[in-house]
Structure formats: C-alpha cells, structure tokens
Design a protein around this motif. Sequence first.
Motif, PDB file in Angstrom:
ATOM      1  N   ASN A  95      -3.979  96.145 157.608  1.00 20.98           N
ATOM      2  CA  ASN A  95      -4.084  96.656 156.238  1.00 20.98           C
ATOM      3  C   ASN A  95      -5.345  96.185 155.518  1.00 20.98           C
ATOM      4  N   VAL A  96      -6.272  95.597 156.244  1.00 24.05           N
ATOM      5  CA  VAL A  96      -7.524  95.168 155.625  1.00 24.05           C
ATOM      6  C   VAL A  96      -8.422  96.394 155.445  1.00 24.05           C
ATOM      7  N   SER A  97      -8.615  96.755 154.207  1.00 26.06           N
ATOM      8  CA  SER A  97      -9.531  97.852 153.880  1.00 26.06           C
ATOM      9  C   SER A  97     -10.001  97.651 152.446  1.00 26.06           C
ATOM     10  N   ALA A  98     -11.166  98.174 152.154  1.00 19.40           N
ATOM     11  CA  ALA A  98     -11.695  98.069 150.796  1.00 19.40           C
ATOM     12  C   ALA A  98     -10.749  98.746 149.809  1.00 19.40           C
ATOM     13  N   GLU A  99     -10.174  99.888 150.223  1.00 15.82           N
ATOM     14  CA  GLU A  99      -9.270 100.634 149.344  1.00 15.82           C
ATOM     15  C   GLU A  99      -8.025  99.818 148.997  1.00 15.82           C
ATOM     16  N   ALA A 100      -7.441  99.185 150.013  1.00 18.29           N
ATOM     17  CA  ALA A 100      -6.231  98.387 149.767  1.00 18.29           C
ATOM     18  C   ALA A 100      -6.548  97.192 148.881  1.00 18.29           C
ATOM     19  N   LEU A 101      -7.646  96.494 149.169  1.00 22.89           N
ATOM     20  CA  LEU A 101      -8.018  95.334 148.359  1.00 22.89           C
ATOM     21  C   LEU A 101      -8.253  95.733 146.909  1.00 22.89           C
ATOM     22  N   GLU A 102      -8.971  96.827 146.704  1.00 29.12           N
ATOM     23  CA  GLU A 102      -9.249  97.289 145.345  1.00 29.12           C
ATOM     24  C   GLU A 102      -7.963  97.706 144.634  1.00 29.12           C
ATOM     25  N   ALA A 103      -7.125  98.463 145.317  1.00 30.55           N
ATOM     26  CA  ALA A 103      -5.880  98.942 144.710  1.00 30.55           C
ATOM     27  C   ALA A 103      -4.968  97.796 144.305  1.00 30.55           C
ATOM     28  N   LEU A 104      -5.035  96.705 145.055  1.00 31.49           N
ATOM     29  CA  LEU A 104      -4.184  95.553 144.783  1.00 31.49           C
ATOM     30  C   LEU A 104      -4.844  94.544 143.842  1.00 31.49           C
ATOM     31  N   GLY A 105      -6.115  94.799 143.480  1.00 32.31           N
ATOM     32  CA  GLY A 105      -6.811  93.922 142.550  1.00 32.31           C
ATOM     33  C   GLY A 105      -7.364  92.654 143.170  1.00 32.31           C
ATOM     34  N   SER A 128     -13.645  89.899 150.200  1.00 30.74           N
ATOM     35  CA  SER A 128     -14.486  90.819 150.953  1.00 30.74           C
ATOM     36  C   SER A 128     -13.736  91.323 152.185  1.00 30.74           C
ATOM     37  N   THR A 129     -13.818  92.624 152.422  1.00 32.79           N
ATOM     38  CA  THR A 129     -13.204  93.207 153.614  1.00 32.79           C
ATOM     39  C   THR A 129     -13.754  92.528 154.867  1.00 32.79           C
ATOM     40  N   ARG A 130     -15.072  92.357 154.907  1.00 29.68           N
ATOM     41  CA  ARG A 130     -15.704  91.728 156.070  1.00 29.68           C
ATOM     42  C   ARG A 130     -15.180  90.316 156.278  1.00 29.68           C
ATOM     43  N   ASP A 131     -15.080  89.534 155.207  1.00 27.68           N
ATOM     44  CA  ASP A 131     -14.604  88.157 155.318  1.00 27.68           C
ATOM     45  C   ASP A 131     -13.175  88.108 155.872  1.00 27.68           C
ATOM     46  N   LEU A 132     -12.331  89.037 155.433  1.00 29.15           N
ATOM     47  CA  LEU A 132     -10.954  89.058 155.935  1.00 29.15           C
ATOM     48  C   LEU A 132     -10.899  89.497 157.391  1.00 29.15           C
ATOM     49  N   MET A 133     -11.761  90.425 157.776  1.00 29.71           N
ATOM     50  CA  MET A 133     -11.812  90.851 159.174  1.00 29.71           C
ATOM     51  C   MET A 133     -12.228  89.684 160.069  1.00 29.71           C
ATOM     52  N   VAL A 134     -13.240  88.963 159.637  1.00 28.31           N
ATOM     53  CA  VAL A 134     -13.701  87.795 160.394  1.00 28.31           C
ATOM     54  C   VAL A 134     -12.604  86.735 160.440  1.00 28.31           C
ATOM     55  N   ALA A 135     -11.944  86.483 159.318  1.00 29.24           N
ATOM     56  CA  ALA A 135     -10.868  85.489 159.271  1.00 29.24           C
ATOM     57  C   ALA A 135      -9.745  85.850 160.237  1.00 29.24           C
ATOM     58  N   TYR A 146      -8.353  93.923 167.882  1.00 29.11           N
ATOM     59  CA  TYR A 146      -8.498  94.024 166.433  1.00 29.11           C
ATOM     60  C   TYR A 146      -7.646  95.176 165.924  1.00 29.11           C
ATOM     61  N   ALA A 147      -6.751  94.881 164.991  1.00 27.39           N
ATOM     62  CA  ALA A 147      -5.870  95.899 164.409  1.00 27.39           C
ATOM     63  C   ALA A 147      -6.540  96.509 163.182  1.00 27.39           C
ATOM     64  N   MET A 148      -6.690  97.831 163.183  1.00 28.99           N
ATOM     65  CA  MET A 148      -7.282  98.535 162.054  1.00 28.99           C
ATOM     66  C   MET A 148      -6.359  99.656 161.596  1.00 28.99           C
ATOM     67  N   GLY A 149      -6.422  99.939 160.291  1.00 28.28           N
ATOM     68  CA  GLY A 149      -5.677 101.061 159.727  1.00 28.28           C
ATOM     69  C   GLY A 149      -6.257 102.369 160.218  1.00 28.28           C
ATOM     70  N   PRO A 150      -6.067 103.478 159.589  1.00 24.21           N
ATOM     71  CA  PRO A 150      -5.513 103.544 158.252  1.00 24.21           C
ATOM     72  C   PRO A 150      -4.011 103.310 158.247  1.00 24.21           C
ATOM     73  N   SER A 151      -3.541 102.894 157.097  1.00 20.36           N
ATOM     74  CA  SER A 151      -2.110 102.669 156.964  1.00 20.36           C
ATOM     75  C   SER A 151      -1.685 103.072 155.564  1.00 20.36           C
ATOM     76  N   GLY A 152      -0.393 103.036 155.355  1.00 22.87           N
ATOM     77  CA  GLY A 152       0.140 103.388 154.044  1.00 22.87           C
ATOM     78  C   GLY A 152      -0.375 102.493 152.944  1.00 22.87           C
ATOM     79  N   ALA A 153      -0.673 101.239 153.259  1.00 23.51           N
ATOM     80  CA  ALA A 153      -1.142 100.319 152.216  1.00 23.51           C
ATOM     81  C   ALA A 153      -2.491 100.776 151.649  1.00 23.51           C
ATOM     82  N   ALA A 154      -3.357 101.298 152.518  1.00 22.31           N
ATOM     83  CA  ALA A 154      -4.661 101.770 152.046  1.00 22.31           C
ATOM     84  C   ALA A 154      -4.498 103.047 151.239  1.00 22.31           C
ATOM     85  N   ALA A 155      -3.601 103.903 151.673  1.00 25.78           N
ATOM     86  CA  ALA A 155      -3.434 105.190 151.020  1.00 25.78           C
ATOM     87  C   ALA A 155      -2.558 105.113 149.774  1.00 25.78           C
TER      88      ALA A 155
END
Length: 125
Positions: A73-83, A87-94, A111-120
């Motif tokens: 569920n790491v995506s810029a859209e999900a992070l922004e929507a959740l406030g 950084s998306t990159r920092d979370l991917m690296v972590a 590496y697990a990538m979306g898209p998923s419901g959390a991003a949408a």
Amino acid sequence: GLPMRQSSSSSPPVVCLDGGMISEVARRISLPFSTKGWSLRPLLSKQGRKAIEELHREYLAAGADLVETASYNVSAEALEALGFTASTRDLMVAAVECAERAGARSDQIVYAMGPSGAAAFAGKE
C-alpha cells in the motif's frame, strides 16, 4: 541461486513464500484493522518496522524461500490521502531494509507493489 523444493521428479519446483505479513504485524503492535490506513502504518513507526523485521526472520527460520516486503500500500496517493508526510521512496527502501536486516538475501526479497484499494480509496483496505 534461489533454493527450490522439488515436489516430484515430474513436477515443477515449489517455492515457499511468506503470507499474512501485514495482518500479523498489525496484531503484534495492537493496531486495529479499523484504523484508517492500518496496512500502511507499520512502516511509519520504529515499532512497526521492528515487528516486520521479526516476522520476516520467523518466516525465513520456518523455511520460507522468499519474503514479500510489507509495502503493497505504499504509494504517493495513499500517503497523501491519509495525510502522511513520509516519502514514498523512503518507505519503499525501509520495507526492503526490514527484509535485509532479517537475513533475507537480495534474491529472496519480493517487493510488493499496489495498486490496491488503499491507494484508490484513501486507506479503506
């Protein structure tokens, strides 16, 4: 190379993958599934990252050939929507670093990538 288990001489190799990662991590850190963005939150905290690392380690000790990062569920859209300001990159690296610290080799990390419901849908997993 990646260790494979032969199921029989005529069958393709079997690869053992971890499973239920983020649900188990949420349980271990007492994160209710009703929390908005619950599946993304463990990567945002030291406690969550430690639980992810420990669970990767347990999966490997139990015989998993591969470990999947806790990042679907790491995506810029999900992070922004959740406030969140992370950084998306920092979370991917972590997410990858959690697997590495648990002892997974680079050829064992998926590496697990979306898209998923959390991003949408703004964290409504």
